[in-house]
Scaffold this motif. Sequence first.
Motif, mmCIF file in Angstrom:
data_model
loop_
_atom_site.group_PDB
_atom_site.id
_atom_site.type_symbol
_atom_site.label_atom_id
_atom_site.label_comp_id
_atom_site.label_asym_id
_atom_site.label_seq_id
_atom_site.Cartn_x
_atom_site.Cartn_y
_atom_site.Cartn_z
ATOM 1 N N UNK A 118 0.835 -1.213 0.000
ATOM 2 C CA UNK A 118 0.000 0.000 0.000
ATOM 3 C C UNK A 118 0.867 1.259 0.000
ATOM 4 N N UNK A 119 1.959 1.219 0.772
ATOM 5 C CA UNK A 119 2.861 2.367 0.831
ATOM 6 C C UNK A 119 3.517 2.643 -0.511
ATOM 7 N N UNK A 120 3.961 1.570 -1.162
ATOM 8 C CA UNK A 120 4.590 1.727 -2.480
ATOM 9 C C UNK A 120 3.562 2.200 -3.502
ATOM 10 N N UNK A 121 2.353 1.633 -3.423
ATOM 11 C CA UNK A 121 1.285 2.027 -4.349
ATOM 12 C C UNK A 121 0.994 3.517 -4.243
ATOM 13 N N UNK A 122 0.895 4.011 -3.001
ATOM 14 C CA UNK A 122 0.606 5.434 -2.790
ATOM 15 C C UNK A 122 1.739 6.307 -3.335
ATOM 16 N N UNK A 123 2.975 5.845 -3.118
ATOM 17 C CA UNK A 123 4.131 6.605 -3.578
ATOM 18 C C UNK A 123 4.196 6.653 -5.107
ATOM 19 N N UNK A 124 4.005 5.492 -5.732
ATOM 20 C CA UNK A 124 4.107 5.388 -7.199
ATOM 21 C C UNK A 124 2.993 6.158 -7.894
ATOM 22 N N UNK A 125 1.767 5.984 -7.404
ATOM 23 C CA UNK A 125 0.634 6.649 -8.067
ATOM 24 C C UNK A 125 0.680 8.163 -7.884
ATOM 25 N N UNK A 126 1.499 8.639 -6.933
ATOM 26 C CA UNK A 126 1.652 10.082 -6.749
ATOM 27 C C UNK A 126 2.655 10.706 -7.706
ATOM 28 N N UNK A 127 3.276 9.876 -8.556
ATOM 29 C CA UNK A 127 4.277 10.374 -9.518
ATOM 30 C C UNK A 127 3.675 10.492 -10.918
ATOM 31 N N UNK A 128 3.947 11.579 -11.574
ATOM 32 C CA UNK A 128 3.386 11.782 -12.919
ATOM 33 C C UNK A 128 3.954 10.821 -13.952
ATOM 34 N N UNK A 129 5.195 10.338 -13.690
ATOM 35 C CA UNK A 129 5.837 9.486 -14.696
ATOM 36 C C UNK A 129 5.786 7.996 -14.334
#
Length: 210
Positions: free
Chosen positions: A21-32
Amino acid sequence: MTAEAKSIRVLTVDDHAVVRQGIAAMVTGQRDMTLVGEAANGRDAIQQFRAHRPDVTIMDLQMPEMNGVDAITVIRNEFPEARIIVLTTYAGDVQILRALKAGAQGYVLKNTLHKELLDTIRAVHAGKKTLSPEASYQLADHATDDALTPGEITILRLIAAGNANKEIADQLSLSEDTVKGRVKNILSKLGANDRTHAAIIGLKRGIIEL
């Protein structure tokens, strides 16, 4: 071309839901970046990789059913261009080498800052190999060490399981003197004070697992 087609497609593999969940939140917060899948163990990771063909996979090492190194080996044999980052709590030099030999291009510790993981995803996607500073230090620290033989590793594993020399000798059909000699070699190679210290070093470096 859509935003997803241009972004780095990421698969995350970890047996702890909170980490995913932590990685998902971090990744989806990136435009690229775009999260394309999640897996909870090595076997699931292989299936998810086949289904999604991610650009970068973030892989834990210690998982049920199949560990990360075995999953990396299978994925890289089937997809040689696969780009995989190990994200783990383990900084042992033997563990790191095992992952790199299996085909991982990045090695990052879970206590790292989010920015370091994001930078590693981008670097590995660009074709670079990236190790966290602590992982690099561990490799450099033990680069000239005299490695344990397979027989010594077996004995170290039995020591860690709580076996005395006589019990080890009985299990391996060796004389007790032979076992004592090999234990002495193990202590010398690992720079250990005693058997317990040797077992702790072996676990920390990833030479053995319980």
